[in-house]
Structures are given as C-alpha cells and as structure tokens.
Enzyme design. Sequence first.
Site, PDB file in Angstrom:
ATOM      1  N   HIS A  76       0.810  -1.232   0.000  1.00 22.02           N
ATOM      2  CA  HIS A  76       0.000   0.000   0.000  1.00 22.02           C
ATOM      3  C   HIS A  76       0.839   1.275   0.000  1.00 22.02           C
ATOM      4  CE1 HIS A  76       0.174   1.002   4.429  1.00 22.02           C
ATOM      5  NE2 HIS A  76       0.359  -0.281   4.568  1.00 22.02           N
ATOM      6  N   ASP A 194       6.188   2.320   6.497  1.00 23.54           N
ATOM      7  CA  ASP A 194       4.932   1.568   6.406  1.00 23.54           C
ATOM      8  C   ASP A 194       4.030   2.278   5.411  1.00 23.54           C
ATOM      9  OD1 ASP A 194       2.536   0.275   6.736  1.00 23.54           O
ATOM     10  OD2 ASP A 194       2.196   0.980   8.770  1.00 23.54           O
ATOM     11  N   GLU A 228      -5.275   1.238   2.810  1.00 26.13           N
ATOM     12  CA  GLU A 228      -4.956   0.186   3.777  1.00 26.13           C
ATOM     13  C   GLU A 228      -5.021   0.693   5.208  1.00 26.13           C
ATOM     14  OE1 GLU A 228      -2.773  -2.455   6.452  1.00 26.13           O
ATOM     15  OE2 GLU A 228      -2.366  -0.347   6.065  1.00 26.13           O
ATOM     16  N   GLU A 229      -4.541   1.905   5.436  1.00 23.13           N
ATOM     17  CA  GLU A 229      -4.441   2.399   6.825  1.00 23.13           C
ATOM     18  C   GLU A 229      -5.814   2.580   7.468  1.00 23.13           C
ATOM     19  OE1 GLU A 229      -1.918   2.387   8.621  1.00 23.13           O
ATOM     20  OE2 GLU A 229      -0.141   2.550   7.337  1.00 23.13           O
ATOM     21  N   ASP A 249       4.053  -6.074   3.507  1.00 23.30           N
ATOM     22  CA  ASP A 249       3.846  -4.941   4.402  1.00 23.30           C
ATOM     23  C   ASP A 249       4.840  -5.034   5.551  1.00 23.30           C
ATOM     24  OD1 ASP A 249       2.783  -2.637   5.510  1.00 23.30           O
ATOM     25  OD2 ASP A 249       0.698  -3.305   5.340  1.00 23.30           O
ATOM     26  N   HIS A 329       4.550   3.442  12.920  1.00 25.23           N
ATOM     27  CA  HIS A 329       3.560   4.502  13.130  1.00 25.23           C
ATOM     28  C   HIS A 329       4.124   5.590  14.049  1.00 25.23           C
ATOM     29  CE1 HIS A 329      -0.353   2.412  11.590  1.00 25.23           C
ATOM     30  NE2 HIS A 329       0.671   2.265  10.776  1.00 25.23           N
TER      31      HIS A 329
HETATM   32 ZN   LIG Z   1       1.127  -0.992   6.422  1.00 27.11          ZN
END
Ligand SMILES: [Zn+2]
Length: 353
Positions: A76, A194, A228-229, A249, A329
């Site tokens: 993603h 990410d 995706e998030e 991922d 994150h």
């Molecule tokens: Zn991810």
Amino acid sequence: MATPLPIDLDALKAFLIGLLNIPSPTGFTDRAIDYVDRAFSGLSLEAHRTPKGALVVEWAGRPGVGARAPRALTAHVDTLGAMVKEVKENGRLKLTKIGGFAWNTVEGEGCTVYTASGEAVRGVLLVTKASGHIFAGETESMKRDDDGMEVRLDVRSNSGKETRALGVAVGDFVAFDPRVEAGPAGFIRSRHLDDKAGVACVYGAAKALLDAGEMPAQRTTYLFSHYEEVGHGAAAGIPADVVELLAVDMAAVGQGQASDEFSANICVKDSGGPYHLGMRHRLVELAEAAAIPYRLDIYPYYGSDGEAYWRAGGDVRVGLVGPGVDASHNYERTHEESLKATAQLVAEYIRTV
Ligand SMILES: [Zn+2]
C-alpha cells in the site's frame, strides 16, 4: 541450493526515497500512485487504475505454466496523516487523524496543508500550550488529544477569518514531513516506511526478474492499494480467479518481537488471526532454499490488506512478508539488508511454480 536473484539495491533505495518524499495520507494518494505507475512503466510493465483509484499491474506467467494458479501481490502507498477538522478562532487548525497513531508521535513535526485550490501551506503540529516560557509544566503534562493539538501555519493570521481567507478549510488534507535520511550504515530513517518500504521491495523484486530475463511462474497481479491504513485497501482490485495473495507490508520490530531490520519477516499471526499455513510453509521453504535471512513473527496490534481481502470475501490463500520497521507509526527506521532480503523472497515467490 537455489541462488536468489541479485537485487538492484541502489534502484530499490532510489525508488523508495522518491516515494517517501511524496505526501500520500489515505485519501490523497494520486501523486504516489502516479509515481509507482511511472516506475513500472519504466520497467515496461503496463499498469491501469481501478475505479477506486488503486494501481494494478498484470504480468503474464511463463508459457506452459500459464493460468493454472494465478497469484497476486499487494502493498500500500497510503500512509498515516490528518485532515483539517476545524479552523479555530485563533487562526490555527484542529485536526482529525487519518489512520491509527498517537499525537505525540508527530508533535513538533512540520506539515503541509493542501487546500482545495491546490495551494500547499506549511506549518507545524504543536500542543495548544506550547511555549515553555508561558505554560511551563503544563506543556509537559497536558493530554495529547484532538483538543490539545493544533497546527500553527506559517502565515500571518490571528483569526479564523484570516486563515479561511487563505483558502484553508475543513476537509483539507494534512501530510506530516517524512524527514527521510539514508545514512552510510545502511539504515533508512523516515516516516511512512509503512508501507512504502514494502512497495519498494515489490518494485525491487519485479526489477530483479526483468534484469535476469525471467517471467513470473504464474500470471501475477500487483495491486498497489491506497486505503490500507483505514482497513479496506485491498478489499477490491484482485482478479476473481487468483488463488494466492501475498501481502508485502512492514514487520513490527521492537520489544518482544522476533522480526528485525535485516531479514525478510514472515508474519504468522496478527490481530486478524493466523495467516494461511500453506503460504507460510512455502515462504519458509523458499527462504531456506535460497539462503535468504528470514524470521517468523506475530504482531499483536496489526491488520493487513491480505485480511481486508479475506473479509471482503476473497477465497484465496494469504501470506504476509515484509521488511522490519522499528518504531512503526512513529518516526520509523529500517535497514537496506531487510529491503534486500524481502525483495529476494518476493522474487523467489514470483519466479517459483
Ligand atoms: Zn502498512
């Protein structure tokens, strides 16, 4: 023992750094999708957009193997970010989060607000009681929540009216600076590894096959998803005849985790339960056969686009592999060894019947 395909690490890293520097919070991903599209065109692989806006690359399988068991890979391009919730009467902005993160992970970070007319207005995210000379201990103790954070724009405005006059409005997307740094020790530090690191591994694997003059064993569909998030990225976009889906991922590196920043990390279970055992076994076999460093791991607070497709009704075997990302994150970090190992394992998966 099979020899893994050589990975063009310089090209992979250049692709990654370019992608990291393109803002792409979920819902605001057109430029990132364009960038990936151009990169795959550069490899002479044709891409098209789904109605939802994801990028799909179809790659024919080897003649003779053909359409027996078509596969898909997904990664993603969307990232965490925010949106303007309110233009405050002090001229500053209250935000709403896009994706799951804690405000303190972006406190003090530079950001860009994208207005409806296409202007990019710079600013920074701060607590509302930011000055140590005014609020002293309150700055440290105040709660980091939606009400406690605000964007100070680098413009002359002391009122909501003045800020709105600049074109800044509710619904504008806000992207936090990635602050990309690739040092001589091989680490890459940036926000949003990410899953841009995963996208780069998929790119590196495709380039490895092409550089070696190879084709995928099976017809292979790449889906570059962009929601995706928020949980539904790959819910659509996978051809109905696909029987296997490999999600690429990030792997969660940190206390208690088996994943690291130097291996291809295979996820066996996350918040959505176990991944497909057959896929796990195959990934392990491929890694062992080609002497690719790998780890098996479990991520306690994690979901993937593989599960998004399962929940949407996808009747496929799903596996998950990815580069190790420390402090995910947050202000993240990975290492080129992990990018290389992951790209190699993805390439082995694609080229092996
Ligand atoms: Zn991810």
